[in-house]
Scaffold this motif. Sequence first.
Motif, mmCIF file in Angstrom:
data_model
loop_
_atom_site.group_PDB
_atom_site.id
_atom_site.type_symbol
_atom_site.label_atom_id
_atom_site.label_comp_id
_atom_site.label_asym_id
_atom_site.label_seq_id
_atom_site.Cartn_x
_atom_site.Cartn_y
_atom_site.Cartn_z
ATOM 1 N N ARG A 394 0.855 -1.197 0.000
ATOM 2 C CA ARG A 394 0.000 0.000 0.000
ATOM 3 C C ARG A 394 0.884 1.238 0.000
ATOM 4 O O ARG A 394 1.794 1.378 0.826
ATOM 5 C CB ARG A 394 -0.917 0.013 1.216
ATOM 6 C CG ARG A 394 -1.983 1.120 1.204
ATOM 7 C CD ARG A 394 -2.963 0.912 2.330
ATOM 8 N NE ARG A 394 -3.927 2.004 2.458
ATOM 9 C CZ ARG A 394 -5.047 2.115 1.763
ATOM 10 N NH1 ARG A 394 -5.343 1.199 0.859
ATOM 11 N NH2 ARG A 394 -5.875 3.127 1.962
ATOM 12 N N ASP A 493 -6.749 -4.435 -7.553
ATOM 13 C CA ASP A 493 -8.051 -4.637 -6.911
ATOM 14 C C ASP A 493 -8.894 -3.373 -7.013
ATOM 15 O O ASP A 493 -9.464 -2.877 -6.036
ATOM 16 C CB ASP A 493 -7.876 -5.055 -5.441
ATOM 17 C CG ASP A 493 -7.318 -6.464 -5.323
ATOM 18 O OD1 ASP A 493 -7.738 -7.335 -6.104
ATOM 19 O OD2 ASP A 493 -6.451 -6.679 -4.465
ATOM 20 N N ARG A 495 -11.761 -0.832 -7.571
ATOM 21 C CA ARG A 495 -13.199 -0.799 -7.331
ATOM 22 C C ARG A 495 -13.760 0.501 -7.891
ATOM 23 O O ARG A 495 -13.342 1.589 -7.505
ATOM 24 C CB ARG A 495 -13.507 -0.900 -5.828
ATOM 25 C CG ARG A 495 -13.060 -2.213 -5.201
ATOM 26 C CD ARG A 495 -13.898 -3.379 -5.709
ATOM 27 N NE ARG A 495 -13.492 -4.654 -5.125
ATOM 28 C CZ ARG A 495 -12.633 -5.491 -5.676
ATOM 29 N NH1 ARG A 495 -12.082 -5.170 -6.852
ATOM 30 N NH2 ARG A 495 -12.323 -6.627 -5.118
ATOM 31 N N ARG A 508 -11.164 3.510 -6.717
ATOM 32 C CA ARG A 508 -10.164 3.364 -5.654
ATOM 33 C C ARG A 508 -9.543 1.983 -5.760
ATOM 34 O O ARG A 508 -10.232 0.996 -6.049
ATOM 35 C CB ARG A 508 -10.814 3.541 -4.280
ATOM 36 C CG ARG A 508 -9.841 3.413 -3.107
ATOM 37 C CD ARG A 508 -10.588 3.316 -1.781
ATOM 38 N NE ARG A 508 -11.314 4.536 -1.469
ATOM 39 C CZ ARG A 508 -10.782 5.573 -0.826
ATOM 40 N NH1 ARG A 508 -9.510 5.519 -0.428
ATOM 41 N NH2 ARG A 508 -11.502 6.628 -0.559
ATOM 42 N N SER A 509 -8.236 1.900 -5.537
ATOM 43 C CA SER A 509 -7.546 0.609 -5.557
ATOM 44 C C SER A 509 -7.154 0.210 -4.142
ATOM 45 O O SER A 509 -7.154 1.034 -3.222
ATOM 46 C CB SER A 509 -6.298 0.673 -6.442
ATOM 47 O OG SER A 509 -5.205 1.228 -5.739
ATOM 48 N N ALA A 510 -6.799 -1.055 -3.994
ATOM 49 C CA ALA A 510 -6.354 -1.550 -2.691
ATOM 50 C C ALA A 510 -4.973 -1.040 -2.343
ATOM 51 O O ALA A 510 -4.544 -1.154 -1.189
ATOM 52 C CB ALA A 510 -6.354 -3.080 -2.694
ATOM 53 N N ASN A 511 -4.264 -0.472 -3.314
ATOM 54 C CA ASN A 511 -2.891 -0.027 -3.083
ATOM 55 C C ASN A 511 -2.784 1.446 -2.727
ATOM 56 O O ASN A 511 -1.695 1.919 -2.396
ATOM 57 C CB ASN A 511 -2.037 -0.288 -4.325
ATOM 58 C CG ASN A 511 -2.062 -1.732 -4.759
ATOM 59 O OD1 ASN A 511 -2.524 -2.059 -5.840
ATOM 60 N ND2 ASN A 511 -1.592 -2.630 -3.901
#
Length: 638
Positions: A394, A493, A495, A508-511
């Motif tokens: 992240r 990931d 979204r 938005r990404s998980a990172n």
Amino acid sequence: MSPSLCLVGAGPRALGVLDRLSAHASNDPARRVEVHVVDPHPPGAGRIWRADQHPLLWMNSRAADVTVLPDASSVLTAPVRTGPTLHAWLDAHREELAAEFAAAGEDDLHREVLGVREGTFVSRALGSRYLSWAWRRVLDGLPPNVVVHPHRTRVVDLGEEGGVQVVRLEDGGTLRVDAVVLAQGHPDVVPGPRERAAREFADRHGLGYVAPGYTSDLGLVEDERTLPPGADVVVAGMGLAFVDLTVLVGQGRGGRFTEEAHGLVYHPSGREPVLHVGSRRGVPYRSKITYVLDERPPLPRFFSPGEFETSPRPLNLRADLWPAIAKELAGAHYHELFRAHPDRTSMDAGEFERRFAPAAWGSRELDDLVGAAVPDPRDRLDLRHLDRPLAGWRGADAREVHDRVRAHVADDVARRGDPAHSPDAAVFSALLSCYVTVAGLAHRGLLDEASRLEVDGWWHGFFSYVASGPPPQRLRELLALADAGVVRFLGGDLRVRPDEVGRCWTARSANSPEEVCARVLVDARLPTPSLAESADPLLAALARRGEVAEVGDGRIVVDPDQRIVAADGSVHPSRFAVGPWVAGGGWAAAFARPGLDAGFFRLNDRIAATLLEPAPRVSVVGPRSASSAPSRETAPAD
């Protein structure tokens, strides 16, 4: 008996089937065979490879790696008439093609054909000429007892009268034949619930939405209202459709690249949107490898079909096959490392092989062996990291995420063009071998129901990501576009959701801790197969009547002989299907790689032989029970 047949579609797969029909029919010259070929698009190329696409769009394989006609390696059951690769054909016809393009004022093609080499990724427009030539070559080589009738229209329905297949055409005509082969390639679909909801939201708030489709057909160059210059656009997907998108809205709108001392530089035209792009992995497909191994690894060693064909139960792709697949990939990797780069190992190659062969994939024994024999972690094969390089990481902000993805792409391009990393090429060869083996097991009905879905799902996705990525030049261009501010990387990931309050698409990404708000969303992927929602009138009609069955991902169910299975489990003796919308084949390739006894030709050969046999009685495919739920601990994630 004088059979009459109908091929629905005239692309590369239909071309291949027709070639093998010709070969098998030549064994019985007294038997007349009539073949009707129905497709509104040019024969040989079909819709996907037609010549009238944007000249900037390329084929995704090197010219030397594309063939649509058998070669000396092809082991088939009827006479083989070999044909050249795309590069060999272009090389043999270079002067006449150049003269033809010059006379027609096709300057782009004229320049291109003069510069094509074995490693060139040619334009689809030029590749289309090869396919058209190959079609004519097949027609010119037909034995006297085979007659082909072309129909430049569509099939809209298929009926049956007394065992005769009644093919209804869009132009009002009707064909009465003994057997039909569906080979339409990639049909369109009507918008599904997800796409309809996205379109309704976009229309309600005056936003833009581009549904899944074939990028070349979306009009993104000519119509700038869809992706306005300077507009923030969220792009969901980083596969080949995304690569085509960057080409069309960059160079296609007047931007240009120049080679500078520090690398490739993009000079914007001012007509480009700003593409905020992410996906499940958060990185684009791996670059094509641009060198050739001087020695292919021994294959197969750990994953051969003979090890699984006698299984007493249906096989699960992840639980049963993946450990052997992973071992095959690792075996090829370390074989090449010890062979070509022994200075980066700390163990005798023979000792390593002796201990590696019996060690189970994922075992401590294997991990300890690799740790002791390969000192640098960068020389070890880490399939999880290969598949998901951003997993668990992240960034502090969006800029750090962008820079991380950019560095990944730059490293990938450099690595895949450097023979110092030749174990990567060995893994590529092993993955091709495994892909063929999995497809063969699926075709023979040896996989459980869950795995039949996953052949076309995560397995095909993993294969495409590692082995079927874009040309390195396209990724260099992507880096230049990122440096110019045209592309911004969001991470993995991803979204995307509609924001009713903000009246925009948010991503938005998980990172990353940050969120992007944009007025346009592009679903950069091919349409998800769906028989019920197919825009192809024939497939839709068959689905309404239950005359075709589909697996959970929307692909057509066939038996091991490619005969179509109906919703009630019955197998139609005279209807066949082949191609990317057919379940279990891992998205059947449109072409073959030369010199490998390609499964493309063997499948075409088998279908042709079956078409000329007397039709068997209708049978029923019984239900298959899944062995166990697929485990995401034993294979790459989706």
